[in-house]
Design a protein around this motif. Structure first.
Motif, PDB file in Angstrom:
ATOM      1  N   ALA A 113      15.410   1.693   9.850  1.00 33.75           N
ATOM      2  CA  ALA A 113      16.578   2.900  10.408  1.00 33.75           C
ATOM      3  C   ALA A 113      16.107   4.607   9.043  1.00 33.75           C
ATOM      4  CB  ALA A 113      18.210   2.471  10.403  1.00 33.75           C
ATOM      5  N   PRO A 114      16.022   5.232   9.139  1.00 35.49           N
ATOM      6  CA  PRO A 114      15.829   6.147   8.624  1.00 35.49           C
ATOM      7  C   PRO A 114      17.085   6.488   7.331  1.00 35.49           C
ATOM      8  CG  PRO A 114      15.739   6.921  10.595  1.00 35.49           C
ATOM      9  CD  PRO A 114      15.694   5.608  10.520  1.00 35.49           C
TER      10      PRO A 114
ATOM     11  N   PHE B 221       1.485  -1.208  -0.262  1.00 31.47           N
ATOM     12  CA  PHE B 221       0.187   0.165  -0.131  1.00 31.47           C
ATOM     13  C   PHE B 221       1.029   0.804   0.347  1.00 31.47           C
ATOM     14  CE2 PHE B 221      -3.333   3.184   2.598  1.00 31.47           C
ATOM     15  CZ  PHE B 221      -4.124   3.290   1.881  1.00 31.47           C
ATOM     16  N   PRO B 222       0.493   2.580  -1.167  1.00 30.52           N
ATOM     17  CA  PRO B 222       1.278   3.158  -0.997  1.00 30.52           C
ATOM     18  C   PRO B 222       1.492   3.894   0.004  1.00 30.52           C
ATOM     19  CG  PRO B 222       0.433   2.821  -2.840  1.00 30.52           C
ATOM     20  CD  PRO B 222      -0.873   2.635  -2.180  1.00 30.52           C
ATOM     21  N   VAL B 223       0.778   4.366   1.249  1.00 34.08           N
ATOM     22  CA  VAL B 223       0.934   5.088   2.046  1.00 34.08           C
ATOM     23  C   VAL B 223       1.887   4.440   3.447  1.00 34.08           C
ATOM     24  CG1 VAL B 223      -0.120   6.283   3.865  1.00 34.08           C
ATOM     25  CG2 VAL B 223      -1.030   5.468   1.833  1.00 34.08           C
ATOM     26  N   ALA B 224       2.432   2.958   3.506  1.00 37.24           N
ATOM     27  CA  ALA B 224       2.526   2.281   4.135  1.00 37.24           C
ATOM     28  C   ALA B 224       4.479   2.236   3.951  1.00 37.24           C
ATOM     29  CB  ALA B 224       1.848   0.982   4.387  1.00 37.24           C
ATOM     30  N   LEU B 225       4.396   2.354   2.246  1.00 38.47           N
ATOM     31  CA  LEU B 225       5.381   1.695   1.762  1.00 38.47           C
ATOM     32  C   LEU B 225       6.352   2.528   3.089  1.00 38.47           C
ATOM     33  CD1 LEU B 225       5.940   1.443  -1.648  1.00 38.47           C
ATOM     34  CD2 LEU B 225       5.985  -0.028  -0.708  1.00 38.47           C
ATOM     35  N   ALA B 226       6.091   4.140   3.127  1.00 35.71           N
ATOM     36  CA  ALA B 226       7.386   5.039   4.147  1.00 35.71           C
ATOM     37  C   ALA B 226       7.026   4.627   5.241  1.00 35.71           C
ATOM     38  CB  ALA B 226       6.673   6.712   4.039  1.00 35.71           C
ATOM     39  N   HIS B 227       6.390   3.284   6.103  1.00 36.18           N
ATOM     40  CA  HIS B 227       7.137   3.310   6.542  1.00 36.18           C
ATOM     41  C   HIS B 227       7.591   0.973   7.116  1.00 36.18           C
ATOM     42  CE1 HIS B 227       5.064   6.760   8.982  1.00 36.18           C
ATOM     43  NE2 HIS B 227       4.035   6.309   7.618  1.00 36.18           N
ATOM     44  N   LEU B 228       8.139   1.074   7.963  1.00 35.73           N
ATOM     45  CA  LEU B 228       8.286  -1.076   8.268  1.00 35.73           C
ATOM     46  C   LEU B 228       7.017  -2.001   8.260  1.00 35.73           C
ATOM     47  CD1 LEU B 228      10.340  -2.873   9.136  1.00 35.73           C
ATOM     48  CD2 LEU B 228       9.082  -2.558  11.681  1.00 35.73           C
ATOM     49  N   ASN B 229       7.197  -3.397   8.088  1.00 37.94           N
ATOM     50  CA  ASN B 229       6.091  -3.081   7.488  1.00 37.94           C
ATOM     51  C   ASN B 229       6.231  -5.126   7.686  1.00 37.94           C
ATOM     52  OD1 ASN B 229       3.384  -4.652   6.753  1.00 37.94           O
ATOM     53  ND2 ASN B 229       2.730  -2.581   6.933  1.00 37.94           N
ATOM     54  N   TYR B 230       5.432  -5.782   8.148  1.00 34.16           N
ATOM     55  CA  TYR B 230       5.656  -7.091   7.971  1.00 34.16           C
ATOM     56  C   TYR B 230       5.426  -7.922   6.433  1.00 34.16           C
ATOM     57  CZ  TYR B 230       3.294 -11.474   8.354  1.00 34.16           C
ATOM     58  OH  TYR B 230       2.938 -13.549   7.681  1.00 34.16           O
ATOM     59  N   THR B 231       6.340  -8.835   6.885  1.00 30.09           N
ATOM     60  CA  THR B 231       6.631 -10.247   5.818  1.00 30.09           C
ATOM     61  C   THR B 231       6.893 -11.122   6.166  1.00 30.09           C
ATOM     62  OG1 THR B 231       8.498  -7.552   4.674  1.00 30.09           O
ATOM     63  CG2 THR B 231       7.950  -9.928   3.963  1.00 30.09           C
ATOM     64  N   PRO B 232       5.161 -11.599   5.363  1.00 32.56           N
ATOM     65  CA  PRO B 232       5.468 -13.605   5.068  1.00 32.56           C
ATOM     66  C   PRO B 232       6.881 -14.093   4.814  1.00 32.56           C
ATOM     67  CG  PRO B 232       3.654 -12.537   4.074  1.00 32.56           C
ATOM     68  CD  PRO B 232       4.885 -11.166   4.261  1.00 32.56           C
TER      69      PRO B 232
ATOM     70  N   SER C 221       9.676   7.548   6.244  1.00 34.83           N
ATOM     71  CA  SER C 221       9.017   8.593   7.543  1.00 34.83           C
ATOM     72  C   SER C 221       9.848   9.049   7.801  1.00 34.83           C
ATOM     73  CB  SER C 221       8.365   7.723   8.396  1.00 34.83           C
ATOM     74  OG  SER C 221       8.976   6.671   8.990  1.00 34.83           O
ATOM     75  N   GLY C 222      11.148   9.553   8.204  1.00 34.69           N
ATOM     76  CA  GLY C 222      12.019   9.528   9.005  1.00 34.69           C
ATOM     77  C   GLY C 222      12.714   9.703  10.390  1.00 34.69           C
ATOM     78  N   GLU C 223      11.836   8.094  10.614  1.00 38.01           N
ATOM     79  CA  GLU C 223      11.878   8.036  11.822  1.00 38.01           C
ATOM     80  C   GLU C 223      11.993   6.694  11.742  1.00 38.01           C
ATOM     81  OE1 GLU C 223      11.602   9.417  14.228  1.00 38.01           O
ATOM     82  OE2 GLU C 223      10.358  11.570  13.862  1.00 38.01           O
ATOM     83  N   SER C 224      12.378   5.881  12.762  1.00 41.62           N
ATOM     84  CA  SER C 224      12.585   4.289  13.253  1.00 41.62           C
ATOM     85  C   SER C 224      12.118   3.550  13.655  1.00 41.62           C
ATOM     86  CB  SER C 224      13.806   3.821  14.360  1.00 41.62           C
ATOM     87  OG  SER C 224      13.687   4.774  15.608  1.00 41.62           O
ATOM     88  N   ASP C 225      11.561   2.166  13.044  1.00 38.56           N
ATOM     89  CA  ASP C 225      10.521   1.637  12.947  1.00 38.56           C
ATOM     90  C   ASP C 225      10.821  -0.166  13.808  1.00 38.56           C
ATOM     91  OD1 ASP C 225       8.669   3.534  12.368  1.00 38.56           O
ATOM     92  OD2 ASP C 225       8.664   2.803  10.681  1.00 38.56           O
ATOM     93  N   TYR C 226       9.868  -0.356  14.414  1.00 36.78           N
ATOM     94  CA  TYR C 226      10.502  -2.122  14.824  1.00 36.78           C
ATOM     95  C   TYR C 226       9.079  -2.696  14.535  1.00 36.78           C
ATOM     96  CZ  TYR C 226       8.975  -1.019  19.678  1.00 36.78           C
ATOM     97  OH  TYR C 226       7.700  -0.531  20.620  1.00 36.78           O
TER      98      TYR C 226
END
Lengths: 237, 381
Positions: free
Chosen positions: B238-239, B52-63, B253-258
């Motif tokens: 990591a951004p 989803f294009p909005v979600a690409l800026a953030h970390l997401n789950y990959t099976p 997002s310029g931020e770190s996600d986990y």
């Protein structure tokens, strides 16, 4: 005695609202869920020769009909409606129809593991004394890991799994939503009796699929699952 | 209606039955002395993140496979994914105001501003194709510990698939009629909340880097004849830049996600059952997007033979859009979870890896990509 004839306007409201106001094709999840099961079902024969050659893998297709009772789940949506509109015409019991593909692997001796992919659905309409009508159409999917024992044609089993549920919920007074609970869990116990290609299945289980109904002031909840008993006819291929 | 609210709630009974089942499983496993080593991981589930294009800026789950690489083994994978998305929360059919259609866009000179969207709540107008080139490097530190690095480059544009997708959707009776009120193969990317744009882009761009992702997967057990393979996977994004500039503002997002994910798989005869659960925590500004994504995946892998598998799986994800306490929010149900089906084929022989798949959403509320096709090539040594 509650008049069980649906008020004409209420019927019109339900008919127009059931598909949702966002124009989303309401039948699409059904089609995809069915496709999911059909495709999985279709892989079976394709792999049958391989399965026979490599190990004992059994494919069952089961059609089930039963009773599902969510009345002691502790949900609040219908209870809150009761306080406003009075007692509805019917209890919470529904009769889902479900189709399940089971894949059993015979590992050693009489003990084995299986996985079941099940699509189910039911509808329910409640009529309240003041004319309020609530309709829900529910579709669900279970993915269940199973352990089973094999005593000849008799196969008792236990299962535990996750899944997805979808409900089209409408009230004649205005609510019309299509929602899914975030968490769906399912546990069951039962047995198969499979003397030949055809067999029967009897199972008891519990599904937790509690939905927080949006647009309600008190964060009402509606349990789409509950305790269930199913009787089915299965075919092994 | 009968009131039995004092009865034990369903989760309690579920836990009891689940405990019973687990006990039986363990007893069954030991009593049958069946701690062999079947290939519980199979070739793994279809392994692609949410596009989803909005979600690409953030970390997401990959099976991912529940089984780790053997010690001192490398794996390199290249994945190409093409995703088409059309979402218009302001479509004429949605019965909302203001309405956005092709004539509105034309009259606005091709670029919408905040006045074209509602003043409160979320609104989306997304019409694009995204192309994602992903490189994955994985290494088996020990037999039970795997390290991974993901680098990706993304292009956003109008693409060429709108007409074909409309034909396919029409064939299956699921045509998104909102598409018909938009010019085909056009690029628009607008996400707005409370009058402030979270994404606003009308100029296509190519091969901008996504933020890198580091993965650590620890296999708790490779299972046996009874128990499934079980792994815990940790992911960290990591951004590249804490203040992304240019086109990267749309994809970073310029931020770190986990994120943390639990992976299970069990071979049952010639079928491998995959089941995965997890959570991704996003670092986002207040009143923008959800800071937590919950994921659920289940699927079946049909082993044609030792080298080839056909796979079908369902991935459920909570929405990246926050729930809004707004009486009108029921008209914008984009905060509801989405479900996507992934089907495909996997091959592995002599270290060569190939994967071909398609993702189709089957339950979305204008908050998910429409369709993704992808392939992957890889080598393991």
């Amino acid at each position: 005695m509650v008049n069980q004839t649906m008020p004409k306007q209420a019927m019109v409201n339900l008919k127009t609202k059931r598909g949702g106001r966002m124009g989303f094709p309401a039948h699409r999840p059904t089609m995809i869920l069915l496709a999911f099961v059909i495709v999985a079902f279709g892989f079976g024969p394709f792999l049958q020769e391989t399965a026979r050659a490599q190990s004992s893998t059994l494919y069952y297709f089961t059609v089930k009909k039963g009773q599902l009772d969510p009345s002691n789940s502790g949900d609040t949506y219908l209870k809150e409606l009761e306080t406003t509109h009075g007692d509805p015409n019917d209890d919470r019991v529904v009769q889902p129809l479900s189709f399940e593909l089971d894949i059993y692997g015979i590992t050693s001796g009489s003990f084995g593991l299986g996985v079941g992919l099940e699509a189910l659905g039911y509808t329910k309409t409640y009529f309240f004394p003041d004319g309020e009508v609530v309709h829900m159409g529910v579709k669900g999917m279970h993915f269940t890991l199973k352990t089973f024992l094999r005593y000849g044609a008799f196969l008792p089993f236990l299962g535990l799994g996750i899944g997805n549920y979808y409900v089209n919920l409408s009230q004649s007074s205005g609510l019309s939503i299509r929602e899914s609970p975030e968490e769906v869990y399912n546990a069951r116990v039962g047995f198969r009796y499979q003397p030949n290609r055809w067999g029967i299945l009897l199972e008891y289980g519990v599904t937790h699929a509690e939905l927080e109904v949006p647009g309600q002031q008190n964060k009402s909840t509606l349990e789409l699952g509950g305790q269930y008993t199913n009787l089915g006819i299965s075919w092994i291929f | 209606m009968e009131n039995r609210s004092n009865a034990p709630r369903l989760p309690v009974r579920l836990a009891l039955v689940g405990g019973w089942m687990l006990a039986l499983t363990l007893v069954g496993g030991w009593s049958s002395s069946s701690w062999g080593q079947p290939d519980n991981g199979g070739l793994g589930p279809m392994s692609i993140r949410n596009q989803f294009p909005v979600a690409l800026a953030h970390l997401n789950y990959t099976p991912d496979s529940a089984v780790t690489l053997p010690e001192n083994t490398f794996r390199f994978r290249y994945q190409y994914a093409l995703t088409n998305t059309f979402i218009n929360t302001q479509s004429p059919k949605a019965n909302t105001t203001p309405v956005i259609d092709n004539s509105v866009i034309r009259n606005a000179g091709g670029v919408l501003d905040a006045s074209h969207f509602p003043a409160t709540g979320y609104a989306l107008y997304i019409d694009m194709e995204a192309r994602n080139h992903l490189l994955r490097f994985e290494y088996g530190v020990f037999d039970t510990l795997e390290l991974g690095l993901e680098l990706a480059w993304v292009s956003f544009g109008g693409g060429t698939l709108d007409n074909k997708i409309e034909n396919v959707e029409r064939f299956f009776g699921g045509l998104n009629e909102d598409r018909l009120s938009s010019e085909r193969d056009r690029y628009d990317f607008y996400v707005i909340r409370d009058g402030t744009f979270l994404r606003k882009s009308t100029d296509a761009f190519s091969n901008e880097p996504l933020d890198p992702v580091i993965n650590l997967k620890w296999m708790l057990s490779e299972g046996g004849n009874v128990l499934p393979a079980m792994s815990v996977k940790l992911s960290y994004k990591a951004p590249l830049d804490s203040h992304p500039k240019g086109n990267r503002v749309h994809i970073s997002s310029g931020e770190s996600d986990y994120g943390y994910y639990f992976l299970f798989s069990k071979a049952i005869g010639d079928v491998v059952a995959h089941m995965q659960l997890g959570t991704t925590r996003l670092k986002v500004a207040d009143n923008t997007l959800a800071d937590r994504l919950k994921h659920k995946m289940y699927g079946l892998e049909f082993r044609v033979d030792g080298d080839n598998s056909l796979i079908i799986e369902s991935v459920t994800q909570s929405s990246i859009f926050e729930k809004v306490d707004d009486p009108n929010s029921i008209d914008f149900p984009i905060s509801r979870q989405t479900d996507s089906g992934i089907m495909g084929y996997k091959h592995k022989s002599d270290g060569f890896l190939f994967e071909l798949g398609i993702i189709e959403d089957y339950n979305q509320q204008r908050n998910e990509a429409d369709i993704t096709v992808y392939f992957e090539l890889g080598w393991e040594w």
